[in-house]
Motif scaffolding. Structure first.
Motif, PDB file in Angstrom:
ATOM      1  N   TYR A  41      42.033  44.416  42.094  1.00  0.00           N
ATOM      2  CA  TYR A  41      42.608  43.724  40.936  1.00  0.00           C
ATOM      3  C   TYR A  41      42.350  44.472  39.639  1.00  0.00           C
ATOM      4  CZ  TYR A  41      42.956  40.173  44.439  1.00  0.00           C
ATOM      5  OH  TYR A  41      43.233  39.516  45.593  1.00  0.00           O
ATOM      6  N   HIS A  44      45.258  46.420  38.927  1.00  0.00           N
ATOM      7  CA  HIS A  44      46.526  45.678  38.893  1.00  0.00           C
ATOM      8  C   HIS A  44      46.423  44.446  38.009  1.00  0.00           C
ATOM      9  CE1 HIS A  44      48.619  48.068  41.868  1.00  0.00           C
ATOM     10  NE2 HIS A  44      47.490  48.119  42.543  1.00  0.00           N
ATOM     11  N   ASP A  46      48.508  43.113  36.393  1.00  0.00           N
ATOM     12  CA  ASP A  46      49.725  42.307  36.519  1.00  0.00           C
ATOM     13  C   ASP A  46      49.553  41.146  37.506  1.00  0.00           C
ATOM     14  OD1 ASP A  46      49.557  44.806  38.104  1.00  0.00           O
ATOM     15  OD2 ASP A  46      51.241  43.919  39.213  1.00  0.00           O
ATOM     16  N   LEU A  47      48.574  41.238  38.403  1.00  0.00           N
ATOM     17  CA  LEU A  47      48.326  40.179  39.385  1.00  0.00           C
ATOM     18  C   LEU A  47      47.557  39.017  38.761  1.00  0.00           C
ATOM     19  CD1 LEU A  47      47.252  42.279  42.509  1.00  0.00           C
ATOM     20  CD2 LEU A  47      49.440  41.126  42.127  1.00  0.00           C
ATOM     21  N   PHE A  61      42.693  35.137  39.042  1.00  0.00           N
ATOM     22  CA  PHE A  61      43.513  35.335  40.229  1.00  0.00           C
ATOM     23  C   PHE A  61      42.842  34.587  41.369  1.00  0.00           C
ATOM     24  CE2 PHE A  61      44.857  37.519  44.114  1.00  0.00           C
ATOM     25  CZ  PHE A  61      46.240  37.491  43.939  1.00  0.00           C
ATOM     26  N   GLU A  63      42.789  33.703  45.490  1.00  0.00           N
ATOM     27  CA  GLU A  63      43.204  34.035  46.852  1.00  0.00           C
ATOM     28  C   GLU A  63      42.810  32.868  47.746  1.00  0.00           C
ATOM     29  OE1 GLU A  63      42.353  38.616  47.755  1.00  0.00           O
ATOM     30  OE2 GLU A  63      40.588  37.517  47.058  1.00  0.00           O
ATOM     31  N   GLN A 137      47.276  27.561  41.126  1.00  0.00           N
ATOM     32  CA  GLN A 137      47.429  28.743  41.972  1.00  0.00           C
ATOM     33  C   GLN A 137      47.094  28.431  43.429  1.00  0.00           C
ATOM     34  OE1 GLN A 137      45.924  32.583  40.893  1.00  0.00           O
ATOM     35  NE2 GLN A 137      46.452  32.370  38.722  1.00  0.00           N
TER      36      GLN A 137
END
Length: 144
Positions: A41, A44, A46-47, A61, A63, A137
């Motif tokens: 991450y 990235h 953008d994630l 983020f 998961e 999320q």
């Protein structure tokens, strides 16, 4: 009445056992314990989702692994210890929980840990937004 996940209950009890000034010190300790983002991450951004309700730039983020366990990743600047502390409380408090357990965390959890006198209502709203976006999320991941 919803049963609070053991880690979140322990964090809440730790805060409530302290006097007001010491609660801020504990929040600072949490801010220093916010885990680094996993490498996949870091490269990235953008994630990551920005939690715009927070005064400082906080990104999260979520998961959900194959066993339905939630992994919350968060990043916040070191110069924003309150925000980092809130993110760290959630990262640590939600660790190892299933999606259902995360979704069952009361939305008012940030108001229950005894910091409403110590930090501004705006910051408490930011922590509530962190929790709300985490849950959103999670819902998106399990629906996918």
């Amino acid at each position: 009445m919803t049963v609070l996940a053991p880690a979140l209950a322990e964090i809440r009890d730790d805060f409530l056992a302290l006097e007001q000034p010491d609660r801020l010190q504990l929040l600072l300790e949490f801010s220093n314990e916010l885990p680094e983002l996993p490498e996949q991450y870091r490269d990235h951004p953008d994630l990551l989702e920005r939690v715009v309700e927070c005064q400082s730039p906080v990104f999260i983020f979520v998961e959900v692994d194959d066993d339905g366990i939630v992994h919350l990743h968060a990043t916040a600047p070191r110069e924003s210890p309150t925000t980092r502390g809130f993110a760290s409380i959630l990262v640590q408090g939600l660790a190892g929980l299933t999606a259902d357990e995360v979704l069952a965390v009361p939305d008012d959890y940030p108001q229950t840990i005894g910091l409403t006198q110590a930090v501004s209502p705006l910051r408490i709203r930011g922590m509530s937004a962190l929790l709300g976006r985490t849950k959103r999320q999670v819902r998106e991941k399990i629906a996918a």
